[in-house]
Design a protein around this motif. Structure first.
Motif, short mmCIF file in Angstrom:
data_model
loop_
_atom_site.label_atom_id
_atom_site.label_comp_id
_atom_site.label_asym_id
_atom_site.label_seq_id
_atom_site.Cartn_x
_atom_site.Cartn_y
_atom_site.Cartn_z
N ASP A 93 -6.45 6.92 -0.49
CA ASP A 93 -6.39 5.74 -0.51
C ASP A 93 -7.36 5.77 -2.15
OD1 ASP A 93 -5.26 5.45 0.83
OD2 ASP A 93 -6.81 4.31 2.03
N HIS A 126 -0.63 6.89 7.99
CA HIS A 126 0.34 6.50 7.90
C HIS A 126 1.02 7.60 8.09
CE1 HIS A 126 -1.47 3.80 4.95
NE2 HIS A 126 -1.10 5.33 4.03
N SER A 139 -1.88 9.91 6.48
CA SER A 139 -2.10 9.86 6.14
C SER A 139 -3.13 10.20 7.17
CB SER A 139 -2.60 8.97 5.07
OG SER A 139 -2.42 7.78 5.86
N HIS A 157 0.68 -0.87 0.01
CA HIS A 157 0.00 0.14 -0.21
C HIS A 157 0.35 1.36 0.45
CE1 HIS A 157 -3.44 2.54 1.20
NE2 HIS A 157 -2.85 3.02 2.29
N HIS A 196 1.69 3.90 -2.84
CA HIS A 196 1.38 5.47 -2.91
C HIS A 196 2.09 7.13 -3.73
CE1 HIS A 196 -2.05 6.48 -0.17
NE2 HIS A 196 -2.15 5.71 1.23
ZN LIG Z 1 -3.23 5.08 2.52
#
Ligand SMILES: [Zn+2]
Lengths: 217, 365
Positions: B308, B142, B139, B114, B118
């Protein structure tokens, strides 16, 4: 007719191929924590055993639970996506009905599977093909009166012998039974429902209380 | 170019069901179904609610992406999916769908990371990633500084948050201010009318002995809450605009300061910023200012590509195909804590192709 049946609503990851006459290949593995990893290789194995490719399949049958959600969704998502990719119908069959069919009992009985949290998913049957009650989730002690004196199939019965003293095979559902039941119903001209999950419980969701005060008193 | 890989990507690590389609570095479709409204009353993402929504939304979202892109599933060169990190149950829905889709279509499957996705999504906006690329990912889930020499094989973590993610801090302060969920956009809006220097909130982990690239937002969050509580206790009105602006300034000051420092220390002249917080207008403005002063080129994708989505997964999948990385196996599992150093989850050598060959032999003996 070539139906691919699969079920991940119990600890069993189970797949079967039915050609309209009978089951021609099947696989069942019991591992409650690895549905996601085991299902696709099992499909691949079953097809290889029958010497067929997935695009020969004319319909998908998926066990709709009730069952622990994470595992249940693996089977339903897989079935839905196969249906999309192949352009074939996806039929839902209640997992408890598959168990009842395999139990092959004539008189009234109960099917109970493990719902975790000290509860069972259960339903009452008049015979192997006729369900009398909607699937429900309850604590065994709370339904003792409703199941008293009846044989009970499924892992839920084995887990709670006080409430289900007459435990009956099988412990888990098999896709072979699910496929046979689906074929029987389709041949009788019945419409099978869309493969929607039977969760029976609302999602666990704690509404956070107002934020915690951080200033020391 | 027609010979660039055509890849469909599926993302379900949190509350967005994303399906994107790319050809090489060109975006063709970015279909997203969000369950964010269902989570709002809980003040945060409820995993079981998200997983149920993914199952419902997946097939319609795949159909919409194919329609938007105007391509046929048969023409795809591969299916990519977020294998982790993320919410375990939510990831598993996407992984199950991707495996079934790839298998049914006879296409290779790529389980990808993931976080690397990004970063890779910026290829859809600004063309191929410079190598190496410095990336600041921020985010609700993260806050990381990552250095990537090759997005398909070499992603190194330089720093990360030691407590809350940056987006989480926004959510929590929004809750203290009774502004609802998610907190990022609403705080950004109030902050525009406030004074970022009105209140001097602390900058976490910026002391001379602190780790240079790690972040901490927990102390800031507590300081802001305490400041607001003191105002309320004194019976005074809370200046929501100034609090928002000053809090936001503290967050983006630390983020951009550390990101620019990492670029300088590592001799990297590009910085990409991704993740939902990259949509924050002040983060973009301050990063622009500081990068320009430092001679660093800033790359920030448009907001819809920062949150996302499936396009970012497809972008990384296309890069995996282009660079001949090994496909994943059919027993690919969702890994809620997939390390950032694993850009994808390759299968055991050749077994993936072997399965296809077996199937083909069986049909055409
Ligand atoms: Zn994300």
């Amino acid at each position: 007719m070539l139906l691919l049946a699969l079920d991940t609503a119990t600890p069993a990851v189970t797949v079967a191929l039915h050609d309209g006459d009978d089951v021609i290949a099947s696989s069942s593995q019991v591992d409650a924590r690895r549905h996601g990893e085991l299902l696709l290789p099992a499909v691949d194995r079953v097809l290889a055993e029958a010497g067929l490719r997935l695009d020969a399949v004319t319909g998908i049958v998926a066990g709709t639970g009730p069952g622990p959600y994470t595992g249940l969704r693996v089977g339903l998502m897989t079935a839905d996506t196969f249906g999309l990719a192949l352009g074939v119908p996806v039929h839902g069959v209640c997992t408890l009905d598959g168990l009842a069919y395999a139990a092959d009992l004539d008189g009234p009985f109960v099917v109970a599977t493990d719902a975790r949290r000290k509860e069972v998913y259960w339903a009452r049957y008049a015979d192997s093909r006729t369900r009398l009650t909607d699937p429900a989730v309850d604590r065994p002690a709370d339904i003792a009166g409703q199941v008293a004196g009846l044989p009970a199939a499924g892992a839920g019965a084995l887990l709670y012998p006080d409430v289900f003293p007459q435990a009956h095979e099988p412990e888990h559902v098999s896709a072979a039974a699910l496929a046979r039941l689906a074929v029987e119903r389709l041949k009788a001209g019945e419409e099978l429902p869309a493969p929607r999950p039977l969760y029976l419980r609302r999602p666990d969701a704690q509404v956070p209380k107002n934020y915690k005060v951080v200033t020391p008193k | 170019m027609a010979d660039e890989p055509l890849v469909l990507g599926i993302e379900t690590s949190c509350d967005e069901t994303g399906v994107g389609i790319v050809r090489g570095t060109t975006l063709l479709a970015d279909a997203v179904a969000s369950s964010v409204d269902e989570h709002a009353r809980f003040g945060g993402v409820v995993p079981e609610v998200a997983s149920r929504a993914h199952l419902e939304a997946m097939v319609p979202t795949i159909e919409r992406a194919l329609k938007d892109a105007g391509v046929s599933a048969r023409d795809l060169d591969g299916i990519a999916v977020t294998a982790g990190p993320g919410l375990a149950g939510a990831l598993l829905v996407g992984v199950s769908a991707a495996k079934a889709y790839a298998y049914a279509l006879g296409k290779p499957l790529y389980g990808v990371n993931h976080l690397a996705s990004h970063i890779c999504v910026d290829q859809l906006e600004h063309g191929p990633l410079p190598e190496p690329t410095m990336a600041l990912l921020v985010s609700g889930g993260h806050s990381s500084l990552l250095l990537s020499a090759d997005i398909t094989s070499d992603v190194r973590p330089l720093g990360a948050t030691i407590d809350d993610a940056a987006g989480e801090a926004f959510d929590k302060i929004a809750r203290v201010l009774n502004l609802g969920f998610p907190g990022g956009p609403v705080i950004d809006r109030y902050a525009r009318e406030g004074d970022p220097e009105a209140i001097a909130f602390p900058r976490g982990l910026t002391g001379p002995r602190d780790p240079a690239y790690d972040f901490s937002f927990s102390g800031l969050k507590t300081a802001v809450a305490r400041w607001i509580e003191a105002k309320r206790a004194a019976g005074e009105e809370v200046p929501v605009r100034d609090v928002s602006a000053s809090f936001q300034e503290a967050v983006v000051d630390v983020l951009t300061r550390k990101a620019v420092r990492a670029c300088k220390d590592e001799g990297v002249d590009h910085l990409m910023i991704g993740g939902g917080v990259a949509a924050n207008s002040r983060l973009r403005a301050l990063a622009e200012e500081r990068c320009e002063a430092a001679g660093i080129r800033l790359r920030v994708p448009r907001p819809k590509l920062c949150t996302d989505n499936g396009a970012m997964v497809a972008a990384l999948g296309a890069e995996m195909v282009a660079r001949n990385r090994a496909a994943s196996d059919w027993d690919l599992s969702a890994d809620s804590s997939l390390p950032v150093t694993d850009p994808h989850v390759p299968g055991a050598a050749h077994s993936h192709d072997h399965v296809h060959e077996t199937a083909r032999e069986n049909l055409y003996p």
